[in-house]
Scaffold this motif. Structure first.
Motif, PDB file in Angstrom:
ATOM      1  N   SER A   1     -16.407   1.029   8.134  1.00 10.90           N
ATOM      2  CA  SER A   1     -15.152   0.506   8.083  1.00 10.90           C
ATOM      3  C   SER A   1     -14.228   0.484   9.246  1.00 10.90           C
ATOM      4  CB  SER A   1     -14.327   0.747   6.869  1.00 10.90           C
ATOM      5  OG  SER A   1     -14.014   2.365   6.914  1.00 10.90           O
ATOM      6  N   THR A   2     -14.495   1.662  10.133  1.00 11.75           N
ATOM      7  CA  THR A   2     -13.818   1.722  11.367  1.00 11.75           C
ATOM      8  C   THR A   2     -14.353   1.342  12.680  1.00 11.75           C
ATOM      9  OG1 THR A   2     -14.843   4.162  11.543  1.00 11.75           O
ATOM     10  CG2 THR A   2     -12.729   4.063  10.555  1.00 11.75           C
TER      11      THR A   2
ATOM     12  N   THR B   1     -10.544  -4.610  10.844  1.00 11.42           N
ATOM     13  CA  THR B   1     -10.848  -3.902   9.618  1.00 11.42           C
ATOM     14  C   THR B   1      -9.604  -4.140   8.988  1.00 11.42           C
ATOM     15  OG1 THR B   1     -12.446  -2.261  10.543  1.00 11.42           O
ATOM     16  CG2 THR B   1     -11.493  -1.829   8.324  1.00 11.42           C
ATOM     17  N   TYR B   2      -9.725  -4.547   7.733  1.00 11.55           N
ATOM     18  CA  TYR B   2      -8.497  -4.974   6.656  1.00 11.55           C
ATOM     19  C   TYR B   2      -8.641  -4.178   5.640  1.00 11.55           C
ATOM     20  CZ  TYR B   2      -5.499  -7.861   3.849  1.00 11.55           C
ATOM     21  OH  TYR B   2      -4.519  -8.469   3.060  1.00 11.55           O
TER      22      TYR B   2
ATOM     23  N   PRO C   1     -14.465  -4.629   6.588  1.00 13.20           N
ATOM     24  CA  PRO C   1     -14.643  -5.045   8.010  1.00 13.20           C
ATOM     25  C   PRO C   1     -14.506  -6.424   8.116  1.00 13.20           C
ATOM     26  CG  PRO C   1     -16.559  -4.015   6.955  1.00 13.20           C
ATOM     27  CD  PRO C   1     -15.863  -3.536   6.211  1.00 13.20           C
TER      28      PRO C   1
END
Lengths: 189, 1007
Positions: free
Chosen positions: B241-242, B248-249, B253
Motif C-alpha cells: 500500500s505504500t 494510495t488512497y 493502491p
C-alpha cells in the motif's frame, strides 16, 4: 463520463454548477431544482446512488451524491463510471478543498467560487477524471496561482515528492472529521 | 498547508456577495443584482479602458450572478479579451467564464480559437493547460477543426510536461467524441497505447479514459492495450500500500486507476495469450482474496475504495463468463454483500447479481439467494434498493421459482412506490405468461394484478390475457368463471370490467349452466358496472351485449330494451349512439343464422411476440432486455399459442412489432386504419371515420368467412372493439358489388391497353435528386428529357393530397401504348394509400406536341420514408421507353403549421428529449444562405416559422404537426446557420423517432 457536477446547500441554493454537456441556462436551473428535490428528501443513511432525474438523462444516468454538513455534492454520471469510484472521487475533491481552504466550509465556496472552479478543473476535465492524487492537485493549484513564488514554482511533482519525504504517515491521514470544526460529519455514514 | 492565496481576493466581489447575502427578500436580491448588472454594463461600455484587474472582477461578478440563476447576456467579449492577458489569474478567469457560459457562438469561437492557438504555442505549461481545458470543456466542432491535428502531437511529444500530457489526453478524447471524423489516430495509435506504461500515474489515469473510448470504437486497432493493461493492473494489485505513495488512497493502491483498467479490459474478450490470461486471472484472484482479508482501516473510505475495485473485477468476471470457478466465487462474494450493513454495497450487489443471473454457470448459484432478495424487496428502506431487488427477482426467475416470485412481487405491489408500479406490473405480467404451466394460474395472476394495481395495468397487459384466453380453449371456462367472480366485488377496476365484458361476451355460455351465473345474472352484473365506466369501456360492453343476444336468445328482450332506452340510443357520444342504434337494428332484423355468423366466436390470434415485452423494452431503453430473453419469450410465446388445438400454424412468422390488437400491415382491406404498430386506442378514437359504414360490415362478415378458410386475421378484434357503423343492413349486398379493392398494394394502371410485359425499369439514378427538388415546393417540372416532360401540381390538406401529373410529348411523333403505373415499394403499401381517380381515361396514344393529364388521390395512413414509384412506358418509333421516377410525396407534405410562443416551444422541445426522438445533422451549405431564401424554403416545408423564439436571431425554429390517418406527429425544428463556416446544424425533434430521422434526411439536402 461525468455529465454534471452540482453543489448546493440544504436549501437548494447552488454553490457550484458545472455541466460537461451543453444545456441551456434555464434547463440548467431546472436540473438543479429537480436534482435537489430528488436528493434532499432522502434520509442520510440510505444509499448514495439513485437513478437520474428525467431532465438529465433518465435511467441511463445515475446521481451519485454525498451530503456533508450543509452541502450536497452531486455527480451525475453515465454507466461507464464505477459508483464507488465516483464516491471516492467526491471525497478526494472535498478533502482537496479542505486542504486548500484550511477547513473548508460553505462560506469558502461562496466567496471563492472561482477558486473552487480551479480546484475542480484539476480533478475533472471535460467530464473525465484528470487526476486523483490530492497532493498533485493541490500542488497544481498552488503552482498556477503563484507561478513566480519560491518552492511552488518548482515542477509539481518535485513539490509533492518533497512534501512526502520522510513522512511515515501521509498527512492526509489526519482525519478531517476529527478536526471537525467546519466540516462536521465529513463522512455521510 | 498554504491556503489558495486568499490575500489577493477581489474586494469589490466580496462586498457584492455580502450584499446579496444580506438581502432580506427575493425582490431585494433581484434589485441588487439588476443594479450590479447595470453598473457592470456601463463599465464595459464606458469610454475609459478597463484594466485587467477590473475586467477580471466584473467577469467574476457575472459568474456569481449566473450561479444564482440569472441569464448573462453580455460580458463575453470582455472575457475573451482577458484570454490575451499575460497575467495568469486574468487569463484563468477568462477561460473559466468561457467554459461555463459560452457555447458554439460562431463570432466568438473564432476569437477564442485565436487565443487558444497562442497559448498552445506559448510553451508555457500552465497556459497550455488552460487552453486545453477550454477546448475540452467547450468541445465544439469549430474547435475540433482547428486543433484536432495539433493535440495528438502535444500528447505524444517527448518534451511535453506530464500535466500538459494529462490535459492533452482528455482534450483529445473530447474532440474525438464531438467529431470522430476529424481526429485521425492512425500514426499515433501505438504511442497513445503506450501511455499505459507511463511512469506518471496521473498521465496513465487521463490516458486510460482516452484509450477506453478509442478501443470501444476501434477494438482491433487498439487491442495491444490488453496486455499492457493487464501488466499495469498486476503491478498495482501486487504492490504494497505504500509503494504508490500519493496514489494510495486510504491504504488502497490507486483504486481509481485499477477500476479504469478493469473497465478497459471489459471492452475485449478474454486474452488469447495464455501468459497474459494467467496473469489476469491471478490479479482477479488476488482482488477476490483481498476482500476476505481484515481491513487495514476502519474508515469507510478504505472499504469503499477496496470494494470499488472488487465490483469492477466482478463485472469483468461476468463479462468474460468463461471461468466457472471465478464466477462462483464472485457470486458468493455478492451473496455476502447482500446482507452487508452498508446500503451502498447491498445496492451494488443486487445490481451486479442481475447480470450474473443471465450466465449459465452462475444462474443456479444466484437462485440460492432468493430468500434474501425477497426479504430485501420487503424490508429495504430505500426505494432505489427495492427497485434493484425487484429487477433481480425478475432476472433470476425461471420455471422452478416463478410461482413464488410472482406471488412475492404481487404482494409487494400493494405497497410499492408509485414510481415503480407500472414497471412491476409489466414484469409480473411477463413472468406469469412466460412461465405459466397451468393457465388458470396465469388468469388468476393477471386478474389479481388488475385488482391490486388496476391503474397501472396498461392496455397491453389486458389485451394479452384476452389473446391467450381466446387461443386456449382449456382455460376459457375457468376464465369466464373467474371474471364472473371478480366482477362480484362492489368496486372493480375498469380494466376488470373490460376483461370481464370481453370474456363473458365470448365465453359466458360456458358458465351459463349454473343458475348462479345464468345469462340474465351475467348480463345484470355487467350492466351494473356500465354507468360508472368511461366511453370506450361502455362501447365494449355494448358489443358484449350484442354477443349475449347471440349466445342467449332469452336475453334478447332485456338487452333490446337497454339498447332502446334514451340514454343509449340518444347518447351524446356518437360512438355509443351509433353502436346502440346499429346493434338494436341488427338484433331486430337479422335472422338467427345471420346473427350467428356475424357474432360468431373470435378465431384464435396468430402467434406473435408479447406486446408487453416490447413495452418493457421501450420503458427501460434499448439494451435493458437482453436478446436471449427476447428469443426466449418468442419460443415460450410460440408454445403458448401453438399449444392449443386451435393454435395457428407455427410456421407463420410472428410479426415482431405487432401487438395484440394491432392490425397486420397486410390486412385485407386497405382502409384498415393503422399500421402494425398502432394500438386499439386509435381505432376507438377514430371509429367513426376509420370505417365507412358499408366497409365495416363487409369486414365483419368477411372475417368470419375468412376465419374459416384463411389464416386468422387480427382485424376481428378491432371490429369487436370498434364495432362497425352500418345503417342499412342490406346495403351490404349492394356494396359488395362496388367495393373498391385496395389498389395500394397493386400497381395501378391508367392505360387502357394491356400493360407491356416488360418489368418496370429500376428508378433513375437521379430519382432521389428529383425528389429532393420537391420537398419544399408542390408544383414544377419533375422530369424532362428529349422526348417527354412531366409536370406536377399538387395540393395537400391534412392527411389527404391530390396530385396532377402532366405528361407532355415533346416530339412531333405520337407515343403508342402509353401507360403509367404507380406502385408503393415494400412496407410503404401500408403507409400511404394511393387511389387513382381518373377524371377521364388516359388515351394510350399521345399525339406529338400534346399533353395528357392524370390525377392521383393520396392518403397518408401513417408515417413513411420511401417514396412511391411512378413507372412510365410507351413506344416511341417502335422502341419501348421504360422509365421509373420517384413521386415527390414526402412525409412533410402532410404538415400543418402550428404557431406557438417561445415558452410553449421550449416546453415542448424539452418534452421531446428522448435521444431517439431527436435527429441532428451538421452539413455544408449547398445553396445560398440568404435569409429570405431560407425562410421561403422553411415555409414551403409546410411548418410554421416562429419568430422571437430562439435567443439567437440568426437561427430558425419551426413547428408543425404531421397529419396521418393513424396519428398526429408533432415536429419541432431548429436550423442554425453558420455563415462563416458555410455550415448548418439542423435539429429535429418529433414525437415519433422515424419521423425525426426521415425529416432530417430530407431537409439536409435542401439548404
Amino acid at each position: 463520463m461525468i455529465k454534471a457536477i452540482l453543489i448546493f446547500n440544504n436549501h437548494g441554493k447552488p454553490r457550484l454548477i458545472r455541466f460537461y454537456q451543453y444545456f441551456a441556462e434555464d434547463m440548467q436551473q431546472q436540473i438543479i431544482r429537480e436534482t435537489f428535490h430528488l436528493v434532499s428528501k432522502r434520509d442520510d443513511n440510505v444509499c448514495n446512488f439513485l437513478e437520474g432525474g428525467s431532465l438529465i438523462g433518465g435511467s441511463d444516468y445515475k446521481l451519485i451524491y454525498r451530503h456533508y454538513a450543509t452541502l450536497y455534492f452531486v455527480f451525475c454520471v453515465d454507466s461507464s463510471e464505477s459508483e464507488l469510484g465516483i464516491l471516492d472521487l467526491i471525497q478526494v475533491f472535498v478533502e482537496t478543498l479542505d486542504k486548500c481552504f484550511e477547513n473548508v466550509c460553505e462560506l469558502d465556496l461562496i466567496f471563492h467560487m472561482d477558486k473552487v472552479h480551479y480546484i475542480l478543473q484539476e480533478v475533472v476535465m471535460g467530464g473525465m477524471v484528470l487526476e486523483t492524487n490530492m497532493n498533485e492537485i493541490v500542488a497544481q493549484v498552488e503552482n498556477k496561482i503563484s507561478p513566480s513564488g519560491g518552492l511552488s514554482a518548482a515542477p509539481a511533482r518535485a513539490v509533492s515528492a518533497v512534501k512526502n519525504m520522510n513522512l511515515p504517515e501521509i498527512p492526509r491521514n489526519i482525519n478531517i472529521g476529527d478536526i471537525n470544526i467546519k466540516v462536521p460529519s465529513l463522512s455521510p455514514f | 498547508m498554504p491556503a489558495v492565496s486568499k490575500g489577493d481576493g477581489m474586494r469589490g466581489l466580496a462586498v457584492f456577495i455580502s450584499d446579496i447575502r444580506n438581502c432580506k427578500s427575493k425582490e431585494a436580491e433581484i434589485k441588487r443584482i439588476n443594479k450590479e448588472l447595470a453598473n457592470i454594463r456601463s463599465k464595459f461600455k464606458g469610454d475609459k479602458a478597463l484594466d485587467g484587474y477590473s475586467k477580471k472582477k466584473y467577469v467574476c461578478k457575472l459568474l456569481f450572478i449566473f450561479l444564482l440563476g440569472h441569464d448573462i447576456d453580455f460580458g463575453h467579449m470582455e472575457a475573451v479579451n482577458l484570454l490575451s492577458s499575460n497575467k495568469y489569474t486574468e487569463k484563468q478567469i477568462g477561460y473559466l467564464f468561457i467554459s461555463v457560459l459560452v457555447n458554439s457562438n460562431s463570432e466568438l469561437i473564432r476569437l477564442i480559437n485565436n487565443a487558444i492557438k497562442n497559448d498552445l504555442s506559448s510553451r508555457n505549461p500552465t497556459f497550455m493547460c488552460l487552453a486545453l481545458h477550454c477546448i475540452a470543456n467547450v468541445g465544439s466542432r469549430e474547435m475540433a477543426e482547428a486543433f484536432a491535428s495539433e493535440i495528438p502531437r502535444i500528447l505524444v511529444a517527448g518534451d511535453t510536461m506530464d500535466s500538459v500530457k494529462q490535459s492533452a489526453a482528455l482534450c483529445l478524447l473530447r474532440l474525438y467524441k464531438t467529431s470522430p471524423d476529424l481526429v485521425l489516430m492512425g500514426e499515433w495509435t501505438s504511442r497513445v497505447v503506450h501511455l499505459l506504461n507511463d511512469q506518471h500515474m496521473g498521465v496513465v489515469t487521463a490516458a486510460i479514459s482516452l484509450i477506453t473510448c478509442l478501443s470501444m470504437k476501434n477494438p482491433d486497432e487498439f487491442k495491444t492495450c490488453v496486455s499492457l493493461a493487464v501488466s499495469r493492473l498486476s503491478r498495482i494489485v501486487s504492490s504494497a500500500s505504500t509503494d504508490l505513495q500519493d496514489y494510495t488512497y486510504y491504504f488502497v493502491p490507486a483504486p481509481w486507476l485499477s477500476c479504469k483498467l478493469l473497465r478497459l479490459l471489459q471492452c475485449y474478450p478474454p486474452p488469447e495469450d495464455g501468459a497474459v490470461k494467467g496473469r489476469l486471472v491471478e490479479c482477479l484472484e488476488t482482488i477476490l482474496n483481498k476482500a476476505q482479508e481484515p481491513p487495514k482501516s476502519k474508515k469507510v473510505q478504505h472499504s469503499n475504495a477496496k470494494n470499488a475495485i472488487l465490483f469492477e473485477a466482478i463485472s469483468l468476471i461476468i463479462h468474460y463468463d468463461s471461468e466457472p470457478n471465478l464466477l462462483v466465487r464472485a457470486c458468493n462474494q455478492l451473496g455476502q454483500f447482500l446482507q452487508h450493513r452498508e446500503t451502498n454495497l447491498r445496492y451494488l450487489a443486487l445490481e451486479s447479481m442481475c447480470t450474473l443471473a443471465s450466465s449459465e454457470f452462475s444462474h443456479e448459484a444466484v437462485k440460492t439467494h432468493i430468500e434474501t432478495v425477497i426479504n430485501a424487496l420487503k424490508t429495504e428502506r430505500d426505494v432505489s434498493v427495492r427497485q434493484r431487488a425487484a429487477d433481480l427477482l425478475y432476472a433470476m426467475c425461471d420455471r422452478s421459482n416463478a410461482k413464488q416470485i410472482v406471488a412475492e412481487m404481487l404482494s409487494y405491489l400493494e405497497t410499492a412506490d408509485y414510481s415503480i408500479r407500472e414497471e412491476m406490473v409489466l414484469k409480473v405480467a411477463i413472468l406469469a405468461e412466460k412461465y405459466a404451466v397451468d393457465y388458470s394460474w396465469y388468469v388468476d395472476t393477471i386478474l389479481n394484478l388488475i385488482r391490486i394495481a388496476g391503474d397501472y395495468v396498461s392496455e397491453e397487459v389486458w389485451y394479452r390475457v384476452i389473446q391467450i384466453v381466446i387461443n386456449r380453449d382449456d382455460v376459457q371456462g375457468y376464465a369466464a368463471k373467474t371474471v364472473f367472480e371478480a366482477l362480484q366485488a362492489p368496486a372493480c377496476h375498469e380494466n376488470m370490467v373490460k376483461v370481464g365484458g370481453y370474456i363473458l361476451g365470448e365465453f359466458g355460455n360456458l358458465i351459463a349452466g349454473d343458475p348462479r351465473s345464468s345469462p340474465l345474472v351475467q348480463f345484470n352484473l355487467l350492466h351494473s358496472k356500465f354507468h360508472l365506466c368511461s366511453v370506450p369501456t361502455r362501447a365494449l360492453l355494448l358489443s358484449a351485449y350484442i354477443k349475449f343476444i347471440n349466445l342467449f336468445p332469452e336475453t334478447k328482450a332485456t338487452i333490446q330494451e337497454v339498447l332502446r332506452c334514451d340514454s343509449q340510443i340518444r347518447n351524446s357520444d356518437v360512438e355509443l349512439q351509433q353502436r346502440a342504434v346499429e346493434y338494436l337494428k341488427l338484433s331486430s332484423i337479422a335472422s338467427t343464422d345471420v346473427l350467428a355468423t356475424v357474432l360468431e366466436e373470435m378465431p384464435p390470434f396468430p402467434e406473435r411476440e408479447s406486446s408487453i415485452l416490447a413495452k418493457l423494452k421501450k420503458k427501460k431503453g434499448p439494451g435493458a432486455v437482453s436478446v436471449t430473453e427476447l428469443e426466449d419469450s418468442k419460443r415460450e410465446g410460440g408454445e403458448l399459442n401453438g399449444g392449443g388445438d386451435r393454435g395457428s400454424d407455427t410456421a407463420s412468422t410472428p410479426s415482431p412489432s405487432a401487438d395484440l390488437l394491432g392490425i397486420r400491415s397486410a390486412a385485407p382491406i386497405g382502409a384498415a386504419p393503422a399500421s402494425a404498430g398502432s394500438l386499439l386506442v386509435d381505432v376507438f378514437s377514430e371509429a367513426g371515420s376509420a370505417f365507412s359504414p358499408f366497409l365495416s360490415l363487409f369486414l365483419l362478415i368477411s372475417f368470419h368467412t375468412m376465419a374459416k378458410s384463411l389464416p386468422p386475421c387480427p382485424c376481428i378484434v378491432c371490429v369487436w372493439m370498434a364495432f362497425p357503423s352500418f345503417f342499412f343492413f342490406f346495403s351490404f349486398f349492394v356494396f359488395t358489388s362496388m367495393v373498391p379493392f385496395p389498389i395500394c398494394s397493386h400497381p395501378l394502371s391508367c392505360g387502357l391497353s394491356a400493360p407491356p410485359s416488360e418489368d418496370p425499369a429500376p428508378p433513375l439514378s437521379e430519382a432521389d435528386e428529383l425528389l429532393n427538388k420537391f420537398v419544399c415546393k408542390n408544383n414544377g417540372v419533375l422530369f424532362e428529357n428529349q422526348l417527354l416532360q412531366i409536370g406536377i401540381k399538387s395540393e395537400y390538406r391534412q392527411n389527404l393530397g391530390r396530385m396532377y401529373l402532366f405528361f407532355g410529348n415533346k416530339t412531333s411523333v405520337q407515343f403508342a401504348s402509353f401507360t403509367t403505373t404507380v406502385s408503393c415499394p415494400g412496407e410503404l403499401q401500408s403507409h400511404i394509400l394511393l387511389l387513382n381517380v381518373q377524371t377521364k381515361p388516359v388515351e394510350p396514344l399521345v399525339e406529338g406536341g400534346a399533353q395528357i393529364q392524370q390525377v392521383l388521390n393520396i392518403e397518408c395512413l401513417t408515417d413513411f420514408s420511401e417514396a412511391p414509384l411512378l413507372n412510365i412506358k410507351f413506344r416511341y418509333g417502335g422502341a419501348l421507353q421504360n422509365l421509373t421516377l420517384k413521386l415527390p410525396v414526402t412525409i412533410n407534405k402532410f404538415f400543418q403549421p402550428t404557431e406557438m410562443a417561445s415558452h410553449d416551444f421550449f416546453q415542448r422541445w424539452k418534452q421531446l428529449s428522448q435521444p431517439q426522438q431527436e435527429a441532428q445533422k451538421i452539413f455544408k451549405a449547398n445553396h445560398s444562405m440568404d435569409t429570405e431564401v431560407l425562410k421561403a424554403k422553411l415555409l414551403g416545408l409546410g411548418t410554421a416559422l416562429l419568430d422571437n423564439v430562439d435567443p439567437n436571431p440568426e437561427n430558425y425554429v419551426c413547428a408543425g404537426v404531421i397529419q396521418t390517418k393513424s396519428q398526429q406527429v408533432g415536429c419541432l425544428l431548429r436550423l442554425e446557420p453558420n455563415a462563416q463556416a458555410q455550415m448548418y446544424r439542423l435539429t429535429l425533434r418529433c414525437s415519433k423517432d422515424s419521423v425525426s430521422k426521415r425529416l432530417c434526411e430530407l431537409l439536409a439536402e435542401q439548404f
